[in-house]
Design a protein around this motif. Sequence first.
Motif, PDB file in Angstrom:
ATOM      1  N   VAL A   4       0.641  -1.351   0.109  1.00 47.78           N
ATOM      2  CA  VAL A   4      -0.093   0.222  -0.146  1.00 47.78           C
ATOM      3  C   VAL A   4       0.815   1.331  -0.175  1.00 47.78           C
ATOM      4  O   VAL A   4       0.548   2.112  -0.888  1.00 47.78           O
ATOM      5  N   TYR A  35      -8.293   2.236   0.551  1.00 51.94           N
ATOM      6  CA  TYR A  35      -7.926   0.826   0.483  1.00 51.94           C
ATOM      7  C   TYR A  35      -8.971   0.066   1.038  1.00 51.94           C
ATOM      8  O   TYR A  35      -8.793   0.094   2.216  1.00 51.94           O
ATOM      9  N   ARG A  68      -8.750   0.871  -4.451  1.00 50.76           N
ATOM     10  CA  ARG A  68      -8.255   2.047  -4.095  1.00 50.76           C
ATOM     11  C   ARG A  68      -8.989   3.144  -4.793  1.00 50.76           C
ATOM     12  O   ARG A  68      -9.432   2.982  -6.007  1.00 50.76           O
ATOM     13  N   LEU A  94      -7.275  -5.401  -3.479  1.00 52.02           N
ATOM     14  CA  LEU A  94      -7.442  -3.930  -2.785  1.00 52.02           C
ATOM     15  C   LEU A  94      -8.156  -3.045  -3.726  1.00 52.02           C
ATOM     16  O   LEU A  94      -7.741  -2.845  -4.677  1.00 52.02           O
TER      17      LEU A  94
END
Length: 355
Positions: free
Chosen positions: A153, A220, A256, A254
């Motif tokens: 991340v 996220y 975003r 994830l």
Amino acid sequence: MSGAEASSLTLSLVEEDASDVATVRMPFSTDKARRERFARQWARLASFRENRAAPEWRDCAQVEALLRGEAGKRLRQRRVIRYDANVYPLQDAFAEALGVTPEELSTIHTAWSSFSLESSHFADKAALLRPLTEPHVRARLQEVYDRLMLEVVVPDAASVIPGTPANMLKRGDVVGCDDGCSAVLYQAFPCVRVQQPCNFATIRPHTDDMYHHPRGTLNYYAPLVPLITGGRTLQLEAASGTSFVPLELRHGELGRFAGAMDAHFTIANDTGLCRVSLDMRAVPAQLYDPLSPTLLVPETGKPAYAIGDYYSLAERGEDGAWRKTVAGRVSERMGFPFVNSNYNNRRGGPIVAGA
């Protein structure tokens, strides 16, 4: 209601003073009361955005310039990032902390007594997640989470800032660099979301800057169940600002998005299954102004989200590796099971948590 029915609905949203009308295509119920409730909530968001555009709400010149430039464009580019769930076993660590199996997460609501589609089940969620309040119980989850943040991340968040890492500078409480990004603030522990099957929306339309988050924030979203689709998804504002798209994800992905700028909300979960997910935030250091009017809480004069508190700080070494140099802490601002239900932000709305 099916997805096809939802996507075909159009609602005229009228400001309370009837001076402005915006047409928004929304994935929501045809029920008149719910449509009207959504209209009121959207009008509140529109009013906030109008006020937020005033000069007195601006961040420092450095942050404003970045948000208006290439960094701002990159910030609002949505991505789906795939990570190796064997290397970063978030699901396993989370389920282990709660004393359940990963397979049970999608149907965890079936263990609640007196389950109802009309209930928020706050007490049941609080009881389910209470083990996470014990540091030794959440230790493995914390370790996996930190590795995911530092190795996946944080590098992604840093890429929002154009350029390459250079000499570090210190600007007051802001750690940054004069070219590229070598420091990123990240949420010290993730928010846990449990959206049980229900006949109502659990999160109203909002942007995260309504709750003091900096505009340079990247959100996220990580599902801990095999798949989130339909009523289990988070609805995101489309680039046009007049429609919404579902954030559909699989375990090991994830999602975003720029949650402080782009509106998001949920709809009724009519899937019969729970959505269990984690969400976390990261901010490139150059986009964090600790004296921003958005961040400051009037009662204290201090930022609602600070390094060493809500945020941990990651810095990039000469070897290119990211390391946590300042540890944050778990706090009520991370929602269930840490939420302080008596907290209200300065605009009169409670922190949205545990939904």
